[in-house]
Enzyme design. Sequence first.
Site, PDB file in Angstrom:
ATOM      1  CD  GLU A 279      -2.740  -0.818   2.497  1.00  0.00           C
ATOM      2  OE1 GLU A 279      -3.978  -1.195   1.791  1.00  0.00           O
ATOM      3  OE2 GLU A 279      -1.843  -1.686   3.458  1.00  0.00           O
ATOM      4  CB  CYS A 376      -9.555   2.223   7.226  1.00  0.00           C
ATOM      5  SG  CYS A 376      -8.980   1.451   5.687  1.00  0.00           S
TER       6      CYS A 376
HETATM    7 ZN   LIG Z   1      -8.424   2.835   3.724  1.00  0.00          ZN
END
Ligand SMILES: [Zn+2]
Length: 598
Positions: A279, A376
């Site tokens: 990420e 998230c």
């Molecule tokens: Zn996220």
Amino acid sequence: MANPVLPSSGVLSPLGLDAVRLSPGFWGDRVALNREVTIAHCQEWEEREGWIGNFRGERPRRGREFSDSEIYKLLEAMAWADHPGLPELAETVAQAQEGDGYINTRWSGSRYTDFEWGHELYCYGHLIQAGVARLRMHGEDRLTQVAVRAADHVCRRFMEGTETCGHPVIEMALVELYRVTGTERYLEMARRFVERRGLPALAEVHFGRGYFQDDVPVRQAQVFRGHAVRALYLASGVVDVAVETGDEELLKAVEAQWERTVARRTHLTGGMGSRHIDESFGDDYELPPDRAYNETCASIASIMLAHRLLLATGDVRYADLAERTLYNMLATGVALDGRSFFYANPLQVRVPAVPLEGVNHAAEGGLRSPWFDVSCCPNNIARTLASLPAYMATTAADGLQIHHFTPSEMRYGDLAVRVETGYPWDGTVTVRVLEDGDGRIKLRVPAWASDATLAHGGTVRAVTPGYAVADGPWRAGDELRLELAMSPRWTFPNSKIDALRGCAAVERGPLVYCAESVADEPPLADLAVRVEPPVEHEADGVVQLEVGASLGDSDGDGWPYSASQNGRVDASDARLRLIPYHRWGNRGPATMRVWLPI
Ligand SMILES: [Zn+2]
């Protein structure tokens, strides 16, 4: 002042939720949908997944090690939205707090045994941000008590030593708690967390220490690197520390890192973070459209950072990037019904995604999902939309600066104005003065607006990117009219971006456009466009575009390389429809591309 960010110094000050009211329009509609639908949606899923039950002591504990943070982000959203569900949820959370202020449903009993992956300080960061939101919107209550006790615990436990968290966010949370309470130890704790990073403070992990920005000290870094959300949350906290401690060198370091990152590591949509595996930001110019990760949370973190840098410096470039990211990332991250979300935001999807039920483990984009096992992004969208009015405008000693144009009313000192506009579809922005007053009004002229005028007091003059400025005194009924030419424009990539060579994209105003193909529409695999002025069509209040193209569907001759430069066969003369990127994926499984081969 009801703001997520309220620096005690800086070139500009934010105008808060108490001073900006959004009316129906592009953002006002989304903020209302968030309040009415998305917040409840998130709470339902957090209950269903057992993440709220963790705070009640239900066993076995469910969810990932950082799932507490999702409840805190939801509480922050509820605080900004003044949502009636907050007190009950805060009471549930409070049950899990231990006598010394420690609170974590995963690590209770084995505290602080994993700073790299444990996320305990990260969770406190989101709890404290929720507490700050509640303090500013409402005042002290159960939630703010829990947050302050947690912050005091953190200061007692971590003021001395070398430890810090694998996932930043506590830094900016502690600075904001200092800003709202005046308690200096919170600022000092944040400063120490920033200075510890890169000494190094964390153990080596297989992604390398750059993954959590622990490879070099913050002041020596040249560019944002590693996990994009971590990097951008950290940078936001660093700006906050630099502003509150008057550390010019530290602020300049982040500005330089931002500049290089925007120049070399940012997608056209404002998305950041190319790599799926960790990420992370990729290398310079590693910006592949199909493999772009571009986590929705990273774009929110980028907006948070740009807003802080705008306030600190007054440099309009930060508002320009925030606008690009708001319209092409935040607006893309949530479906038009407010109930499903993108985690990753690629700029090309080759294969239509299979509709997913429930938790999407892949998080690869393609279709929005109602929830994720790492969720998230939905909660981050919820808290950001709930506080969005605070990002629209700023003030300085000389008056009001309007950075983002959406139907709204704003009030600052002597000035009360109404913004009327069909932006981003229409480039006319009318600012109507509601009461007699004085002060300078500045309207941001976006970098893309090469052709713009400002009408004021019977005169019309050309204005250039930066700010259009008009001075009072004002009488009720006075009017400013900013006209931004909204012609579609072709955009070409820097030739160093290998993955985009030979392609072009279309933008109109702040919006990036894309081609989308669903069901039996022509595929986008074997496509070439003609770079000529796009034709505009309006449908249901949305401006669509059309360009000339060749659309084929050929596999070639069994080998995807050839002796001639153009291996395409079976070309056809066609028109290609383009829609705003933020609207893609709302018509069912689709293929999509922003960058179009010429
Ligand atoms: Zn996220």
